[in-house]
Design a protein around this motif. Structure first.
Motif: not given
Length: 185
Positions: A85-96
């Protein structure tokens, strides 16, 4: 092949169907002319409604596929077991925040096409199944800087007024807030 029966489908049965449909989805992102099976279209629509993790996995498979941190194994771990979940959050944040992630728009266009196919496939089954695919389309259009995001977001909210992803897109477009990946001419 199993089919979806709305009255008797359990989350466990849907999860089994989602595994195959998600694999087909991921393969379609790499194809010049992706075409999902009718079963996968229905399964993905039902899955996005049943689980935000499944919906978010579909989003990340598109918006983060160009990231050096993208990992399909971790994405599947999140989708199926709520791992990473932490990785996914980083990925979404990074994509923005990352301007370069939006440079390859081919994958995004393929995804939008497959999602519109999903919307069409479930129209006569259950109109409410269209809300989440439309919300994902609106997010992807917004992520690319396309003002048509508002149209699909409004359509999603018209079907399901509690569709939070579509509401987020509506607020962002209305406030003229765009991710770094968006090309606004």
């Amino acid at each position: 092949m199993q089919t979806i029966d709305k009255k008797s489908t359990t989350l466990e049965t849907l999860a089994d169907l989602f595994r195959d449909a998600f694999e087909e989805w991921l393969s379609g992102l790499d194809m010049e002319r992706p075409a999902l099976s009718e079963q996968s279209k229905k399964t993905l629509a039902e899955s996005m409604r049943a689980s935000m993790a499944w919906r978010d996995s579909i989003l990340v498979s598109v918006t983060c596929s160009n990231s050096s941190e993208y990992d399909a194994v971790k994405l599947k771990g999140f989708a199926f077991h709520r791992e990473h979940e932490e990785w996914l959050g980083r990925m979404i944040s990074g994509s923005l925040k990352d301007e370069t992630l939006g440079e390859d728009r081919t994958v995004c266009r393929r995804a939008v096409g497959m999602l519109f196919d999903i919307v069409e496939a479930v129209e006569d089954i259950d109109i409410e199944l269209q809300a989440q695919p439309l919300a994902v389309i609106s997010y992807l259009l917004w992520w690319m800087g396309d003002a048509r995001a508002m149209l699909t977001a409004m359509r999603a909210v018209a079907i399901d007024e509690e569709c939070s992803l579509a509401a987020i897109v509506i607020g962002a477009v209305h406030g003229d807030r765009w991710p770094a990946s968006a090309r606004r001419d």
